[in-house]
Design a protein around this motif. Structure first.
Motif, PDB file in Angstrom:
ATOM      1  N   THR A   1       0.743  -1.324   0.106  1.00 51.86           N
ATOM      2  CA  THR A   1       0.062   0.063   0.053  1.00 51.86           C
ATOM      3  C   THR A   1       0.897   1.159  -0.045  1.00 51.86           C
ATOM      4  O   THR A   1       2.128   1.314  -0.306  1.00 51.86           O
ATOM      5  CB  THR A   1      -0.974   0.062   1.108  1.00 51.86           C
ATOM      6  OG1 THR A   1      -1.856   1.090   0.939  1.00 51.86           O
ATOM      7  CG2 THR A   1      -0.268  -0.243   2.454  1.00 51.86           C
ATOM      8  N   GLU A   2       0.380   2.782   0.221  1.00 52.58           N
ATOM      9  CA  GLU A   2       0.906   3.674   0.337  1.00 52.58           C
ATOM     10  C   GLU A   2       0.687   4.568   1.606  1.00 52.58           C
ATOM     11  O   GLU A   2      -0.138   4.209   2.303  1.00 52.58           O
ATOM     12  CB  GLU A   2       0.309   4.397  -0.853  1.00 52.58           C
ATOM     13  CG  GLU A   2      -1.118   4.527  -0.866  1.00 52.58           C
ATOM     14  CD  GLU A   2      -1.657   5.362  -1.982  1.00 52.58           C
ATOM     15  OE1 GLU A   2      -1.129   5.736  -3.069  1.00 52.58           O
ATOM     16  OE2 GLU A   2      -2.943   5.951  -1.744  1.00 52.58           O
ATOM     17  N   PRO A   3       1.321   5.794   1.422  1.00 53.71           N
ATOM     18  CA  PRO A   3       1.497   6.434   2.749  1.00 53.71           C
ATOM     19  C   PRO A   3       0.271   6.870   3.144  1.00 53.71           C
ATOM     20  O   PRO A   3      -0.422   6.689   4.379  1.00 53.71           O
ATOM     21  CB  PRO A   3       2.385   7.516   2.344  1.00 53.71           C
ATOM     22  CG  PRO A   3       3.394   6.958   1.544  1.00 53.71           C
ATOM     23  CD  PRO A   3       2.813   6.127   0.601  1.00 53.71           C
ATOM     24  N   GLY A   4      -0.720   7.374   2.063  1.00 57.05           N
ATOM     25  CA  GLY A   4      -1.917   7.578   2.607  1.00 57.05           C
ATOM     26  C   GLY A   4      -2.952   6.643   3.270  1.00 57.05           C
ATOM     27  O   GLY A   4      -3.952   6.996   3.786  1.00 57.05           O
ATOM     28  N   ALA A   5      -2.529   5.479   3.210  1.00 57.73           N
ATOM     29  CA  ALA A   5      -3.260   4.445   3.895  1.00 57.73           C
ATOM     30  C   ALA A   5      -3.630   4.685   5.319  1.00 57.73           C
ATOM     31  O   ALA A   5      -4.379   4.112   5.922  1.00 57.73           O
ATOM     32  CB  ALA A   5      -2.605   2.974   3.638  1.00 57.73           C
TER      33      ALA A   5
ATOM     34  N   LEU B   1      -5.497   6.966  11.169  1.00 59.46           N
ATOM     35  CA  LEU B   1      -5.122   8.259  12.174  1.00 59.46           C
ATOM     36  C   LEU B   1      -6.252   9.221  12.278  1.00 59.46           C
ATOM     37  O   LEU B   1      -6.572   9.705  13.378  1.00 59.46           O
ATOM     38  CB  LEU B   1      -4.140   9.019  11.131  1.00 59.46           C
ATOM     39  CG  LEU B   1      -2.682   8.357  11.264  1.00 59.46           C
ATOM     40  CD1 LEU B   1      -1.577   9.263  10.305  1.00 59.46           C
ATOM     41  CD2 LEU B   1      -2.117   8.203  12.769  1.00 59.46           C
ATOM     42  N   TYR B   2      -7.272   9.414  11.528  1.00 60.70           N
ATOM     43  CA  TYR B   2      -8.463  10.289  11.691  1.00 60.70           C
ATOM     44  C   TYR B   2      -9.271   9.613  12.821  1.00 60.70           C
ATOM     45  O   TYR B   2      -9.578  10.111  13.660  1.00 60.70           O
ATOM     46  CB  TYR B   2      -9.117  10.290  10.138  1.00 60.70           C
ATOM     47  CG  TYR B   2     -10.625  11.398  10.566  1.00 60.70           C
ATOM     48  CD1 TYR B   2     -10.618  12.643  10.501  1.00 60.70           C
ATOM     49  CD2 TYR B   2     -11.554  10.543  10.838  1.00 60.70           C
ATOM     50  CE1 TYR B   2     -11.610  13.320  10.760  1.00 60.70           C
ATOM     51  CE2 TYR B   2     -12.697  11.194  11.038  1.00 60.70           C
ATOM     52  CZ  TYR B   2     -12.727  12.431  11.109  1.00 60.70           C
ATOM     53  OH  TYR B   2     -13.837  13.510  11.298  1.00 60.70           O
ATOM     54  N   ARG B   3      -9.454   8.350  12.622  1.00 66.99           N
ATOM     55  CA  ARG B   3     -10.347   7.673  13.642  1.00 66.99           C
ATOM     56  C   ARG B   3      -9.566   7.740  14.964  1.00 66.99           C
ATOM     57  O   ARG B   3     -10.179   8.036  15.853  1.00 66.99           O
ATOM     58  CB  ARG B   3     -10.351   6.134  13.180  1.00 66.99           C
ATOM     59  CG  ARG B   3     -11.597   5.977  12.117  1.00 66.99           C
ATOM     60  CD  ARG B   3     -11.664   4.368  11.890  1.00 66.99           C
ATOM     61  NE  ARG B   3     -12.260   3.872  10.910  1.00 66.99           N
ATOM     62  CZ  ARG B   3     -12.385   2.782  10.293  1.00 66.99           C
ATOM     63  NH1 ARG B   3     -11.606   2.047  10.374  1.00 66.99           N
ATOM     64  NH2 ARG B   3     -13.330   2.493   9.250  1.00 66.99           N
TER      65      ARG B   3
ATOM     66  N   VAL C   1     -11.793  17.094   3.047  1.00 67.22           N
ATOM     67  CA  VAL C   1     -11.780  17.051   1.703  1.00 67.22           C
ATOM     68  C   VAL C   1     -10.468  16.641   1.307  1.00 67.22           C
ATOM     69  O   VAL C   1     -10.192  16.019   0.259  1.00 67.22           O
ATOM     70  CB  VAL C   1     -11.953  18.567   1.459  1.00 67.22           C
ATOM     71  CG1 VAL C   1     -11.674  18.982   0.031  1.00 67.22           C
ATOM     72  CG2 VAL C   1     -13.159  19.163   1.892  1.00 67.22           C
ATOM     73  N   PHE C   2      -9.275  16.914   2.001  1.00 62.20           N
ATOM     74  CA  PHE C   2      -7.981  16.615   1.391  1.00 62.20           C
ATOM     75  C   PHE C   2      -7.667  15.141   1.711  1.00 62.20           C
ATOM     76  O   PHE C   2      -7.244  14.353   1.022  1.00 62.20           O
ATOM     77  CB  PHE C   2      -6.881  17.504   2.060  1.00 62.20           C
ATOM     78  CG  PHE C   2      -7.330  18.856   1.530  1.00 62.20           C
ATOM     79  CD1 PHE C   2      -6.893  19.298   0.368  1.00 62.20           C
ATOM     80  CD2 PHE C   2      -8.201  19.733   2.179  1.00 62.20           C
ATOM     81  CE1 PHE C   2      -7.208  20.634  -0.083  1.00 62.20           C
ATOM     82  CE2 PHE C   2      -8.285  21.094   1.920  1.00 62.20           C
ATOM     83  CZ  PHE C   2      -7.867  21.609   0.606  1.00 62.20           C
ATOM     84  N   ILE C   3      -7.795  14.583   3.194  1.00 66.72           N
ATOM     85  CA  ILE C   3      -7.438  13.190   3.473  1.00 66.72           C
ATOM     86  C   ILE C   3      -7.982  12.357   2.970  1.00 66.72           C
ATOM     87  O   ILE C   3      -7.726  11.105   3.031  1.00 66.72           O
ATOM     88  CB  ILE C   3      -7.123  13.372   5.059  1.00 66.72           C
ATOM     89  CG1 ILE C   3      -8.421  13.384   5.843  1.00 66.72           C
ATOM     90  CG2 ILE C   3      -5.890  14.238   5.603  1.00 66.72           C
ATOM     91  CD1 ILE C   3      -8.321  12.866   7.355  1.00 66.72           C
ATOM     92  N   GLY C   4      -9.310  12.577   2.538  1.00 69.82           N
ATOM     93  CA  GLY C   4     -10.130  11.695   2.017  1.00 69.82           C
ATOM     94  C   GLY C   4      -9.566  11.321   0.586  1.00 69.82           C
ATOM     95  O   GLY C   4     -10.123  10.292  -0.228  1.00 69.82           O
ATOM     96  N   ALA C   5      -8.518  11.848   0.287  1.00 66.72           N
ATOM     97  CA  ALA C   5      -7.873  11.543  -1.478  1.00 66.72           C
ATOM     98  C   ALA C   5      -6.336  11.045  -0.783  1.00 66.72           C
ATOM     99  O   ALA C   5      -5.524  12.057  -1.002  1.00 66.72           O
ATOM    100  CB  ALA C   5      -7.898  12.896  -1.987  1.00 66.72           C
TER     101      ALA C   5
END
Ligand code: F6R
Ligand code: MG
Ligand code: MG
Length: 368
Positions: free
Chosen positions: A130-134, A139-141, A188-192
């Protein structure tokens, strides 16, 4: 006294294919690190085909000597990988030579510098395929969602919330969002997650570091497909930070991440033990391992293999169900990643091969 925890990882040869790490490489890494006077302590492990060096020292973040030590370790392991003809030997070492900082050379890095509290529990998260955005969704949760982390509601030391440092991995920019006030903007951002990744999280009331992740994107660095950037993340726990169980709970309902088969597919992130971390089915599905340590004057007391627990059996079963469904889509989106993610793979080649066969409908006079 401050202690730095550095987690530095690289895929420098798979055993077999892109699935695991050969034990000789792990032994080689341990041998080199145990001879180093720079370290207080270390733990060598792997998730899937990535070697993870978990290091403690007093030299701070982005330290040239520590990064050099990790680089030299990966180079030495590459020699072993070449001898055994392991798959993709040295693949993540993009630079020819080390020049002071390992960032930008291929390996992934997450580091935190802390003054140890009375007790300092940390979780090291490591993912493969996978990738860093995974890390964005978990982290949000963990740090912003009271449905995951009840401490945000009932621990007075957490009630003020956390600051999130978000990186734009394409435009090389960063922005700080304050949770909970900014969560709608932040989502808006971290959902991408292919473009925006949470780099660090800070305790708002005292400014202390709470979490740090690796955020390099190998493909963008190399300019061609060289595998996804299987990321790592360090999270501090307890006493004003999320409880260990609040960190792990974020992985109980698996989310979809990019990076499965050829870095070009979406699939569920399966929480597993180190022993079960080698992806097999369609080179996956993507895996995450959580190792727990107590820091004691920089000594790594541990690890505890946190997902080696029947409490995560249901999450794993759900991953298998999601995997069946996603696989049924074969080469179609959204199992296959959208076109802009495919640009780093074969898409440009196919496009250039076929460009003369495409007829521009705006220019053609005959009706089609
Ligand atoms: C995904 C991954 C693997 C490889 C696949 C093809 O991140 O590492 O799925 O992409 O095994 O590998 P190559 O192109 O090396 O034959
Ligand atoms: Mg690999
Ligand atoms: Mg990998």
């Amino acid at each position: 006294k401050t202690v730095t925890l550095s987690v530095i990882k690289a895929d420098i040869g798979g055993f077999v294919g892109h699935s695991g790490v050969h034990p000789e490489l792990l032994e080689k890494a341990k041998g080199i690190l145990s001879g180093s006077p720079l370290l207080i302590d270390f733990h060598v492990t792997h998730v899937g085909d990535d070697i993870n060096l978990i290091l403690t020292h007093e030299l701070g973040r982005n330290n040239g000597e520590i990064h050099q030590l990790a680089w030299d370790t990966f180079v030495a392991c590459t020699e072993v990988a070449k001898k055994l003809k392991l798959y993709g030997a040295g693949q993540d070492l993009l630079g020819d030579a080390f020049s002071g900082n390992i960032k930008g050379l291929g390996p992934g890095v997450a580091e935190i510098e802390v003054v140890e509290r009375k007790s300092e529990p940390v979780i090291v998260l490591m993912a493969d395929k996978t990738e860093p955005g995974a890390w964005n969704l978990p982290l949000y949760r963990i740090f912003a969602d009271p449905f995951n982390t009840i401490g945000l509601v009932i621990d007075p030391n957490m009630h003020g919330g956390f600051n999130f440092e978000v990186r734009d991995l394409i435009a090389h920019k960063k922005i700080i969002f304050s949770a909970p006030e900014d969560i709608y903007d932040m989502l808006v951002f971290i959902g991408a997650p292919g473009r925006y990744a949470i780099k660090r999280v800070f305790h708002k009331a005292n400014g202390q570091i709470a979490a740090s992740s690796s955020t390099q994107r190998l493909n963008l660095m190399a300019g061609r497909y060289v595998g996804k950037d299987d990321p790592v993340c360090i999270i501090r726990c307890q006493s004003g930070f999320p409880a260990v169980g609040e960190v792990l709970e974020a992985f109980a309902r698996p989310h979809l991440v990019s990076g499965w088969m050829r870095g070009s597919h979406s699939g569920p992130l399966m929480p597993v033990s180190v022993t079960n971390s080698c992806p097999t089915r369609f080179d996956g599905p993507p895996r995450v391992v959580a190792l727990g340590f107590q820091l004691a004057q920089g000594k790594l007391i541990g690890p505890q293999d946190m997902f080696d627990d029947p409490a995560f059996d249901r999450a794993r079963a759900l991953c298998n169900e999601i995997a069946d469904y996603m696989r049924s889509l074969g080469p179609f989106e959204p199992h296959r990643l959208p076109l802009d993610e495919m640009e780093y793979t074969t898409m440009p080649l196919v496009m250039s091969k076929l460009k003369d066969r495409f007829i521009d409908l705006r220019l053609s006079k005959t009706k089609s």
